[in-house]
Scaffold this active site. Sequence first.
Site, PDB file in Angstrom:
ATOM      1  N   ASN A   1       0.890  -1.167   0.000  1.00  0.00           N
ATOM      2  CA  ASN A   1       0.000   0.000   0.000  1.00  0.00           C
ATOM      3  C   ASN A   1       0.923   1.211   0.000  1.00  0.00           C
ATOM      4  O   ASN A   1       1.479   1.563   1.029  1.00  0.00           O
ATOM      5  CB  ASN A   1      -0.881  -0.031   1.262  1.00  0.00           C
ATOM      6  CG  ASN A   1      -1.686   1.243   1.451  1.00  0.00           C
ATOM      7  OD1 ASN A   1      -1.798   2.057   0.533  1.00  0.00           O
ATOM      8  ND2 ASN A   1      -2.245   1.410   2.636  1.00  0.00           N
ATOM      9  N   TRP A   2       1.084   1.797  -1.190  1.00  0.00           N
ATOM     10  CA  TRP A   2       2.074   2.880  -1.316  1.00  0.00           C
ATOM     11  C   TRP A   2       1.595   4.184  -0.677  1.00  0.00           C
ATOM     12  O   TRP A   2       2.354   5.108  -0.492  1.00  0.00           O
ATOM     13  CB  TRP A   2       2.405   3.116  -2.783  1.00  0.00           C
ATOM     14  CG  TRP A   2       3.140   1.972  -3.441  1.00  0.00           C
ATOM     15  CD1 TRP A   2       3.561   0.814  -2.842  1.00  0.00           C
ATOM     16  CD2 TRP A   2       3.539   1.884  -4.816  1.00  0.00           C
ATOM     17  NE1 TRP A   2       4.203   0.022  -3.766  1.00  0.00           N
ATOM     18  CE2 TRP A   2       4.201   0.641  -4.983  1.00  0.00           C
ATOM     19  CE3 TRP A   2       3.409   2.732  -5.925  1.00  0.00           C
ATOM     20  CZ2 TRP A   2       4.724   0.242  -6.219  1.00  0.00           C
ATOM     21  CZ3 TRP A   2       3.926   2.325  -7.154  1.00  0.00           C
ATOM     22  CH2 TRP A   2       4.574   1.104  -7.294  1.00  0.00           C
ATOM     23  N   LYS A   3       0.309   4.278  -0.403  1.00  0.00           N
ATOM     24  CA  LYS A   3      -0.292   5.500   0.161  1.00  0.00           C
ATOM     25  C   LYS A   3       0.039   6.707  -0.733  1.00  0.00           C
ATOM     26  O   LYS A   3       0.135   6.546  -1.945  1.00  0.00           O
ATOM     27  CB  LYS A   3       0.162   5.699   1.607  1.00  0.00           C
ATOM     28  CG  LYS A   3      -0.075   4.442   2.456  1.00  0.00           C
ATOM     29  CD  LYS A   3       0.057   4.676   3.936  1.00  0.00           C
ATOM     30  CE  LYS A   3      -0.181   3.371   4.680  1.00  0.00           C
ATOM     31  NZ  LYS A   3      -0.122   3.534   6.125  1.00  0.00           N
TER      32      LYS A   3
ATOM     33  N   HIS B   1      -9.535   1.581   4.458  1.00  0.00           N
ATOM     34  CA  HIS B   1      -8.288   1.764   5.213  1.00  0.00           C
ATOM     35  C   HIS B   1      -8.546   2.754   6.346  1.00  0.00           C
ATOM     36  O   HIS B   1      -9.320   3.706   6.185  1.00  0.00           O
ATOM     37  CB  HIS B   1      -7.176   2.283   4.290  1.00  0.00           C
ATOM     38  CG  HIS B   1      -5.839   2.239   4.952  1.00  0.00           C
ATOM     39  ND1 HIS B   1      -5.430   3.223   5.828  1.00  0.00           N
ATOM     40  CD2 HIS B   1      -4.851   1.319   4.915  1.00  0.00           C
ATOM     41  CE1 HIS B   1      -4.229   2.896   6.291  1.00  0.00           C
ATOM     42  NE2 HIS B   1      -3.851   1.748   5.752  1.00  0.00           N
TER      43      HIS B   1
ATOM     44  N   GLU C   1      -6.943   5.156   7.442  1.00  0.00           N
ATOM     45  CA  GLU C   1      -6.690   6.568   7.117  1.00  0.00           C
ATOM     46  C   GLU C   1      -7.873   7.177   6.361  1.00  0.00           C
ATOM     47  O   GLU C   1      -8.168   8.359   6.514  1.00  0.00           O
ATOM     48  CB  GLU C   1      -5.376   6.684   6.317  1.00  0.00           C
ATOM     49  CG  GLU C   1      -4.179   6.410   7.222  1.00  0.00           C
ATOM     50  CD  GLU C   1      -2.971   5.786   6.541  1.00  0.00           C
ATOM     51  OE1 GLU C   1      -2.873   5.819   5.302  1.00  0.00           O
ATOM     52  OE2 GLU C   1      -2.116   5.240   7.275  1.00  0.00           O
TER      53      GLU C   1
ATOM     54  N   GLU D   1      -5.772  -4.437  10.410  1.00  0.00           N
ATOM     55  CA  GLU D   1      -4.717  -3.457  10.642  1.00  0.00           C
ATOM     56  C   GLU D   1      -5.007  -2.689  11.928  1.00  0.00           C
ATOM     57  O   GLU D   1      -5.793  -1.725  11.912  1.00  0.00           O
ATOM     58  CB  GLU D   1      -4.641  -2.473   9.473  1.00  0.00           C
ATOM     59  CG  GLU D   1      -4.314  -3.124   8.151  1.00  0.00           C
ATOM     60  CD  GLU D   1      -3.685  -2.134   7.179  1.00  0.00           C
ATOM     61  OE1 GLU D   1      -2.602  -2.435   6.669  1.00  0.00           O
ATOM     62  OE2 GLU D   1      -4.260  -1.060   6.963  1.00  0.00           O
TER      63      GLU D   1
ATOM     64  N   GLY E   1       2.396   2.429  10.739  1.00  0.00           N
ATOM     65  CA  GLY E   1       3.410   3.464  10.566  1.00  0.00           C
ATOM     66  C   GLY E   1       4.056   3.908  11.864  1.00  0.00           C
ATOM     67  O   GLY E   1       4.769   4.912  11.899  1.00  0.00           O
TER      68      GLY E   1
ATOM     69  N   SER F   1       3.131  -1.966  10.499  1.00  0.00           N
ATOM     70  CA  SER F   1       4.572  -2.102  10.753  1.00  0.00           C
ATOM     71  C   SER F   1       5.078  -3.523  10.501  1.00  0.00           C
ATOM     72  O   SER F   1       5.951  -4.009  11.218  1.00  0.00           O
ATOM     73  CB  SER F   1       4.921  -1.627  12.166  1.00  0.00           C
ATOM     74  OG  SER F   1       4.568  -0.258  12.316  1.00  0.00           O
TER      75      SER F   1
ATOM     76  N   GLY G   1       2.724  -1.063   4.284  1.00  0.00           N
ATOM     77  CA  GLY G   1       2.868   0.350   3.943  1.00  0.00           C
ATOM     78  C   GLY G   1       4.330   0.699   3.727  1.00  0.00           C
ATOM     79  O   GLY G   1       4.900   0.459   2.667  1.00  0.00           O
ATOM     80  N   GLY G   2       4.952   1.241   4.757  1.00  0.00           N
ATOM     81  CA  GLY G   2       6.328   1.751   4.656  1.00  0.00           C
ATOM     82  C   GLY G   2       7.305   0.803   3.981  1.00  0.00           C
ATOM     83  O   GLY G   2       8.066   1.220   3.084  1.00  0.00           O
TER      84      GLY G   2
END
Length: 251
Positions: free
Chosen positions: A9-11, A96, A98, A167, A173, A213, A234-235
């Site tokens: 998930n590149w966001k 998600h 966010e 999640e 993150g 994470s 993500g990251g």
Amino acid sequence: MRKKIVAGNWKMNTTLQEGVALAQGLKEALAGKKVNCDVVVCTPFISVASVVEAVKGSVIGVGAENCADHDKGAYTGEVSASMVASTGAKYVILGHSERRQYYGETNEMLTTKVGLALENGLTPIFCVGEVKEERENGTFKAVIEGQMKALYGLSKEDFSKLVIAYEPVWAIGTGLTATSDQAEEVHAFIRESIAKVYGKEVAEETSILYGGSCKGSNAPELFAQPDIDGGLIGGAALKVDTFMPIIEAWK
Ligand code: PGA
């Protein structure tokens, strides 16, 4: 046997050029390797079509990170599920945390989005998860059950097309990962919840990913849990060098 999946998930982190370069790098890293899971990258809308092109001939599936809750029309700035599908993308992340937190996405909106995604042949990766306070005050299972209810109007056939991602918001993150026991407890709970509505067979076939994470160092332990079928990353999905070890955690 349910699918094992590692999805990035590149966001909102990649320009068009950076995204295409990342996708090409991943394609090269995977070429000729024995890959033991499905690999997916979900990218900003702006790069979905180009990333689909860039990964042609590889095992990588492509998705968007969201889609509109309307089919078509005067919704300036929105991107519909049919538009996402028209690029050749096969997945869409929905719900998600966010999106729920910063863009006010409700269960009702998400039910509509999931329906539109399915109508357009996309596989929704539907996210659920509790915030820190809900983990601490012990209401997390009720919260997750409430989020899952957005899906429970679907037919058995449609529900079977979904991927679920657990999640915990406090782990996204932050560098804080749920322990494999904490994650497994919730994954097993989600599977039981699905079984109550759609039966054991559907529940056993549903892929439930962990996100928050997740990285090369903790993926093997997380993925070893009986109800964890992969990760939403993500990251660590933003660099080939950090994403590959997570894919390779599926031996
Ligand atoms: P993270 O994000 O891996 O950077 O914690 C996961 C996600 O939000 O999907």
